[in-house]
Design an enzyme around this catalytic site. Structure first.
Site, PDB file in Angstrom:
ATOM      1  CG  HIS A  67      -0.235   0.062   2.541  1.00  0.00           C
ATOM      2  ND1 HIS A  67       0.072   1.236   3.181  1.00  0.00           N
ATOM      3  CD2 HIS A  67       0.232  -0.919   3.361  1.00  0.00           C
ATOM      4  CE1 HIS A  67       0.669   0.984   4.335  1.00  0.00           C
ATOM      5  NE2 HIS A  67       0.792  -0.321   4.467  1.00  0.00           N
ATOM      6  CG  ASP A  69      -3.050   3.633   2.496  1.00  0.00           C
ATOM      7  OD1 ASP A  69      -2.436   2.637   2.083  1.00  0.00           O
ATOM      8  OD2 ASP A  69      -3.917   3.573   3.400  1.00  0.00           O
ATOM      9  CG  ASP A 100       3.158   0.609   7.675  1.00  0.00           C
ATOM     10  OD1 ASP A 100       2.857  -0.067   6.686  1.00  0.00           O
ATOM     11  OD2 ASP A 100       2.408   0.739   8.658  1.00  0.00           O
ATOM     12  CD  GLU A 134      -2.546  -1.958   5.768  1.00  0.00           C
ATOM     13  OE1 GLU A 134      -2.690  -2.946   6.493  1.00  0.00           O
ATOM     14  OE2 GLU A 134      -2.075  -0.888   6.186  1.00  0.00           O
ATOM     15  CD  GLU A 163       1.731  -3.708   5.952  1.00  0.00           C
ATOM     16  OE1 GLU A 163       2.357  -3.006   6.772  1.00  0.00           O
ATOM     17  OE2 GLU A 163       0.802  -3.278   5.243  1.00  0.00           O
TER      18      GLU A 163
HETATM   19 ZN   LIG Z   1       1.388  -1.076   6.360  1.00  0.00          ZN
END
Ligand SMILES: [Zn+2]
Length: 388
Positions: A67, A69, A100, A134, A163
């Site tokens: 992701h 975002d 992240d 996410e 992740e």
């Molecule tokens: Zn994440």
């Protein structure tokens, strides 16, 4: 010249892509992959952008999921660098979302580029699925795309989620599953009245406390390989009674259960109702309501071939034998696991979601090397997707 994972990550960091804003992140990735022969597909839903880029049409098919975002930067005055600039200081790359998980995306793109500059893809498929939902509700992101994939029979043989999984150094931890999470709210209904005449009222507080005692008196299970016993934590008890002389009519408690694959939302719901009946919450003038919300069942990647492939690649490139973990919160792996075996491996999670989120530049290079080896093992060594 091969693509630089640090430059790619910096470009992503310079896009302020707070959920669900795309802010140019997916467009940049789409352009990068289009130039390397990937077919580009947009699977947007409502205000969420989802990019699915695929190279090749045969098995085995490896899909990288991530992701772009990020969570909001919070109080800007507390950051020692600007959160959306992608600055490097003392060998560390700073920015909201660097661990992240924009750094992992930069590392994977560079790994794909490095692999394709040396090999042609004569067998198998490589794909990248990225969403901008996410960190938010996670409804129109990977969850939505997985439903589309199911509908059209998109075949994926293995999924790698980027992740952040490691605690200290890239290579120390690979996630092979996740616990499930369930939130419950129980309200005991009684009858209000004057404290001086308790026989005319039904005080719901004692039955509620008895119930909480009963569900926490014994462990929910003993756990299983790679998983701790399931845990139940009471998070609040509310009566909201502003007076001292009125017996309240209702008492409410909230609790969360983190559970392993020996439990499901269904089995836990049944257990919670049984304990409510046994605690008398439906007797002698009392009644109860139980509301349950689950953010996904627990799962474990039982595909040994995939586990071995990833761990061998990590050992070969980082010198570390990764610990297999199922700890931490939920991720989009919970949706992908419905259509293929899933494993998670990314950067070090120490500063995720924090002020001054950062990672050593060297760690992104280490991750790129691991990803490069995973791609190579998967495609060149003809990973047998029927092996289980
Ligand atoms: Zn994440």
């Amino acid at each position: 010249m091969a693509a630089d994972p640090i430059l790619l990550t910096q470009h992503l960091l310079q896009c302020p892509s707070v959920t669900p804003t795309e802010a140019g992140t997916l467009a940049m990735v789409a352009e990068f992959l289009h130039h390397r022969g990937f077919s580009i597909e947009w699977l947007d839903a409502n205000d969420v952008s989802n990019l699915y880029a695929r190279l090749g049409s045969s098995s085995p098919h490896l899909c990288f999921v991530g992701h772009t975002d990020v969570v909001p930067p919070g109080d800007l005055s507390q950051w020692s660098v600007a959160p959306f600039k992608g600055e490097i200081q003392d060998g560390k790359l700073y920015g909201r979302g660097v661990v992240d998980m924009k750094g992992a995306i930069g590392a994977f793109l560079a790994a794909v580029d490095a692999y394709l500059s040396q090999h042609s893809l004569d067998k198998g498929s490589l794909s990248i699925l990225l969403t901008t939902d996410e960190e938010g509700p996670s409804v129109d992101g990977v969850r939505y795309v997985v439903e589309q994939f199911k509908g059209r029979g998109e075949k994926i043989d293995a999924c790698l989620v980027g992740e952040p999984t490691n605690t200290e150094k890239v290579g120390d931890t690979v996630k092979v599953g996740r616990r499930g999470s369930l939130n419950a709210t129980i309200t005991v209904h009684g009858k209000s009245g004057h404290v001086a005449y308790p026989h005319l009222a039904r005080n719901p507080i004692a039955p509620l406390l008895n119930y909480l005692k009963s569900i926490t008196a014994h462990p929910l299970d003993v756990g299983m390989t790679n998983f701790d016993p399931s845990s139940l934590e009471t998070t609040s008890i509310d009566v909201e009674n502003p007076t001292r002389n009125v017996i309240p009519s209702e008492a409410t408690a909230k609790f969360n259960i983190r559970f392993n694959p020996t439990q499901t939302q269904g089995s836990l719901t049944q257990y919670l109702h049984t304990q409510a009946e046994e605690s008398g919450l439906n007797q002698e003038g009392f009644a109860y309501t139980l509301q349950i919300q689950s953010s996904g069942d627990a799962f474990l990647c039982e595909n040994q071939a995939l586990q071995d492939l990833v761990c061998d690649a990590v050992l070969a490139t980082t010198g570390l034998t990764p610990m297999l973990s199922t700890g931490g919160g939920t991720s989009d792996a919970r949706f992908m696991k419905d259509i293929c075996p899933v494993i998670e491996f990314g950067l070090v999670n120490a500063t995720a979601h924090q002020i001054d989120e950062h990672i050593a530049v060297e760690e992104i290079h280490r991750l790129q090397a691991s990803y490069r080896q995973i791609i190579q093992s998967f495609l060149r060594d003809f990973w047998d997707c029927s092996r289980n």
